[in-house]
Design a protein around this motif. Structure first.
Motif, short mmCIF file in Angstrom:
data_model
loop_
_atom_site.label_atom_id
_atom_site.label_comp_id
_atom_site.label_asym_id
_atom_site.label_seq_id
_atom_site.Cartn_x
_atom_site.Cartn_y
_atom_site.Cartn_z
N THR A 16 0.90 -1.36 0.26
CA THR A 16 0.18 -0.05 0.27
C THR A 16 1.07 1.22 -0.16
N THR A 17 0.75 2.48 -0.87
CA THR A 17 1.23 3.39 -0.69
C THR A 17 -0.08 4.87 -0.34
N ASN A 18 -0.99 4.68 -1.07
CA ASN A 18 -2.11 5.89 -0.65
C ASN A 18 -3.48 5.15 0.32
N VAL A 19 -3.05 5.40 1.41
CA VAL A 19 -4.29 5.15 2.60
C VAL A 19 -5.61 6.25 2.41
N LEU A 20 -6.54 5.76 2.64
CA LEU A 20 -8.02 6.83 3.38
C LEU A 20 -8.11 6.18 4.85
N LEU A 21 -7.69 7.35 5.68
CA LEU A 21 -8.25 7.11 6.64
C LEU A 21 -9.54 7.46 7.22
N GLU A 22 -9.91 6.39 8.12
CA GLU A 22 -11.96 6.26 7.95
C GLU A 22 -12.14 7.01 9.51
N ALA A 23 -12.43 8.13 9.90
CA ALA A 23 -13.41 8.21 11.40
C ALA A 23 -14.84 8.15 11.30
N ALA A 24 -15.21 8.07 12.16
CA ALA A 24 -16.90 8.22 11.92
C ALA A 24 -17.56 8.21 13.49
N TYR A 25 -19.24 8.00 13.01
CA TYR A 25 -20.11 7.71 14.66
C TYR A 25 -20.89 7.10 13.84
#
Length: 762
Positions: free
Chosen positions: A323-332
């Motif tokens: 992996t070289t590109n990351v989508l970091l998720e934060a949610a409620y």
């Protein structure tokens, strides 16, 4: 939740407080807490540095390294870890060292001697498997104990939270609690700031997602996490995966906000939060394929599911070494929706455990920013875009706590300074008004603080429940009628040799089918056992199961009863069930039940009944006040044979709430002798003798009576007739009763019985 004390000290100063006192204070005033020590069997292991490294001359895939463990001491060690480099710190087990029950000795590999062993995480039980040895990126003096490097000996708080205190599922949450309990200020930390920018298409299509924020980081390098980060995860019982994923777990433990990292290059189109569609499925990070339903909330792209929201990520979009590109998720996500989703799939994760108990929707952005900064520091890369979708920002609930209401709850005046200090340390914003306090509930406590009583609870638990003065009850407690009745029933049956049993309220359908009872209709959505998922509608199946259990355990005589609830679609009822096997005759059992009803002052009579699970000729039902209240009889022989129960099984069930005791009337005892008269009556076979007895008992002159003979004979009595012989005890309170007076009473009684019950004198 495991919390190392050193981690807590980063947020609140606990210097001078013993770990035992911390655990005791949390247990008495917050949640149950145990104290343990993070440790392992590790002796003779020291910190060293690799000073040189070369290929083993004969052993393929092996390397020989020289490890310096002191200013003038170095060891030659052989390792399989081909990623090892000169200058890296390692943990070396010296000859004679003890590691997890093993003794390390010098060994020869293809003619080359290894004077020790480089340790891996799996050899210490910290990981299930590990690809290489533990690399220490921190600088310690050569020869430092391996226990010190790994942090063994660290006191750990093991917290068992209640379902309403999800805010304690984080280091900062526990630190906040201790700040209030010990009146210590929280430490200020510098936080990374990151606002929305760039292009990132995120869509929320389900209202159970209240907030979703994505951060796109490009150019990261996925590799092993540093030792300090691994150590934190290990202390809390979580395995290390890689630097990016470990950061998400680290922030989850530290801040209580679950995060998830997607491989951006595996996402097609936009990010969508929606309910799963019929037929969709996903390969999860647990290694299992899960078929999804509309009950599951998912994160998807334009073509496929990527993760089960709040529960577990998908394997096909996971971050790996490429992996070289990351989508970091934060949610409620809505706690109730996540609970249902996780239970339907049979999955519970650290993330779902927190989402089910509420997370801090207001601090989501701040916590994700901290994680982003940490990923940039450990994995490199650059933030390419940020998007926060937050349709309805959290609005703090305002609670007004009046001084008078606090005193009514606690019996003492409110110390305003103490209250303001405690509430502020617990994270509440509050201010003083003329006659009370205005308290604003933070998002992380919105799940359990709903009103003024909850605010009072926060204050008195921090102060200590033992600080409240004792107050006597001014109004003596009085048991409810139904409770008094149940206690009377218990005492009566216990005195007659019956044992009370308590059975679960849920049953399988097997016994209902065998007994021919109408099957229960209320089904439990989350049963402990899949086949026992129905709420019972009768106590008889439960009692039969208890009888079978006793018989299998060689208890030959069984006499049991249960006072329990049964359940229907329109409500629930309290029932009394009795079962006797080889303990009573039918006549004794019937007399016992009748005596019980008489003992609790219930006027009743019995009549023939037709229950399919009872012997057709040996059963009756009880009538009280014109309505049926229960039955009694012998279990049907065919059912008894199918269940393989030896002996005669007698059963009875009564509806307790219909047993309305009659007010007892007392009369003085006559000082004059009784007169005894016997009468024999001919009546229809189907006619109830009990009704006859109740009618006769109402006569003032009849002190007592007993039935001493019941028989049938068609040649003598006629078809469909029976003879009932009754002995009457007549007594007057005014004087001795003469024979003429007694005969007159009996004559009039017989005439009345002829009119009322169509009987004749034999």
């Amino acid at each position: 939740m495991k919390v190392p004390l050193s981690w807590l000290n980063e947020f609140v100063d606990l210097e001078g407080i013993e770990p035992e006192d911390i655990a005791r204070a949390l247990t008495l005033r917050s949640v149950e807490t145990n104290l343990s020590v993070w440790d392992a069997e590790l002796e003779g292991v020291v910190f060293g540095k690799v000073v040189s490294l070369w290929e083993h001359p004969k052993g393929e895939g092996l390397k020989v390294c020289k490890v310096k463990i002191g200013e003038d001491r170095a060891l030659q060690v052989i390792t399989k870890d081909t990623s090892l480099r000169e200058g890296e710190g390692v943990l070396v087990a010296l000859p004679g060292a003890k590691v997890g029950g093993k003794i390390i000795k010098e060994r020869e590999f293809f003619g080359v001697v290894s004077e020790g062993m480089l340790l891996s995480a799996s050899e210490l039980g910290l990981e299930d498997r590990s690809e290489g040895v533990i690399k220490v990126d921190e600088d310690y003096p050569l020869g430092t104990s391996g226990k010190e490097v790994l942090g063994f000996g660290e006191p750990i708080l093991e917290i068992e939270i209640t379902p309403n205190r999800g805010d304690l599922l984080s280091v900062i949450g526990v630190a906040r609690e201790l700040s209030a309990l010990f009146d210590r200020p929280m430490k200020q930390t510098k936080e990374y700031q990151l606002e929305d920018f760039g292009s990132l298409d995120i869509r929320i299509e389900d209202p159970h997602c209240k907030r979703y924020r994505g951060v796109l980081i490009k150019g990261v390098k996925v590799k092993d996490a540093p030792l300090w980060l691994k150590r934190r995860l290990w202390q809390c019982g979580i395995k290390s995966i890689n630097n990016v994923v470990d950061v998400t777990n680290y922030i989850m433990l530290e801040r209580g906000q679950p995060l998830h990292a997607f491989d951006w290059d595996k996402i097609e189109g936009c990010i969508v939060v929606r309910s799963a569609r019929v037929g969709e499925g996903i390969n999860t990070l647990t290694g299992a394929y899960k078929q999804l339903t509309e009950q599951n909330l998912i994160i998807a792209d334009s073509k496929k599911p990527l993760a089960i929201a709040g529960v577990v990520g998908g394997l096909d979009s996971a971050v790996d070494k490429n992996t070289t590109n990351v989508l970091l998720e934060a949610a409620y996500f809505d706690p109730y929706r996540i609970r249902k989703s996780a239970k339907s799939l049979g999955i519970q994760t650290e993330s779902s455990y927190r989402f089910e108990r509420n997370v801090d929707i207001d601090a989501l952005k701040r916590y994700q920013n901290i994680a982003t900064e940490l990923i940039l520091r450990l994995a490199g890369g650059k933030v390419n875009a940020v998007r926060d979708v937050y349709p309805e920002p959290y609005k703090a609930l305002k609670i007004f706590l009046s001084f008078g209401k606090y005193k009514r709850y606690t019996g003492e005046d409110l110390d305003k300074e103490f209250a303001l200090r405690v509430l502020q340390r617990l994270g509440f914003e509050c201010s003083e008004s003329t006659c009370g306090l205005n308290v604003f509930v933070p998002a992380f406590r919105s799940f359990d603080v709903k009103g003024e009583a909850d605010v009072v609870e926060e204050l008195i638990r921090v102060k200590g429940y033992d600080s409240l003065r004792q107050e006597p009850l001014f109004i003596p407690s009085k048991a409810k009628r139904i409770d008094r009745l149940e206690n009377t029933i218990r005492n009566f049956l216990s005195s007659r040799g019956f044992f009370e049993v308590l059975n679960f309220s849920y049953e399988s359908l097997e016994l209902y089918t065998i007994l021919g009872l109408e099957p229960p209709k209320i089904e439990i959505t989350n049963p402990l056992l899949k086949n026992e998922r129905f709420l019972r509608t009768s106590l008889i199946p439960s009692l039969i199961k208890s009888c079978l259990y006793n018989k299998k355990n060689f208890v030959q005589q069984v006499a049991i009863f249960e006072l329990g609830k049964v359940f229907f679609e329109n409500g629930e009822e309290k029932r009394l069930g009795l079962l006797s096997c080889d303990s009573h005759s039918l006549e004794d059992f019937r007399t016992l039940v009748s005596d019980l009803l008489t003992y609790i002052s219930v006027e009743h009579f019995s009549q023939r009944s037709n229950y399919p699970f009872l012997h057709p000729n040996l059963q009756v039902e009880f009538i009280v006040g014109g309505q049926r209240v229960g039955f009694l009889g012998v279990l049907h022989p065919l059912i008894q044979k199918e269940l393989d129960i030896k002996g005669s099984v007698l059963i009875s069930e009564l509806e307790v709430e219909k047993l309305q005791p009659k007010k007892v009337k007392y009369k003085s005892i006559s000082n004059y002798p009784p007169v005894v008269r016997d009468i024999s009556l001919v009546m229809d076979k189907g006619q109830s003798v009990d009704k006859l007895i109740l009618y006769i008992r109402d006569l003032e002159e009849v002190e007592d009576l007993s039935v001493f003979s019941v028989w049938t004979n068609e040649e003598v009595l006629g078809e469909g007739k029976k003879s009932v012989s009754i002995r009457l005890f007549l007594r007057s309170t005014k004087g001795s009763m003469s024979d003429e007076e007694a005969n007159s009473i009996v004559f009039k009684l017989v005439e009345d019985l002829k009119k009322e019950f169509n009987v004749s004198l034999r």
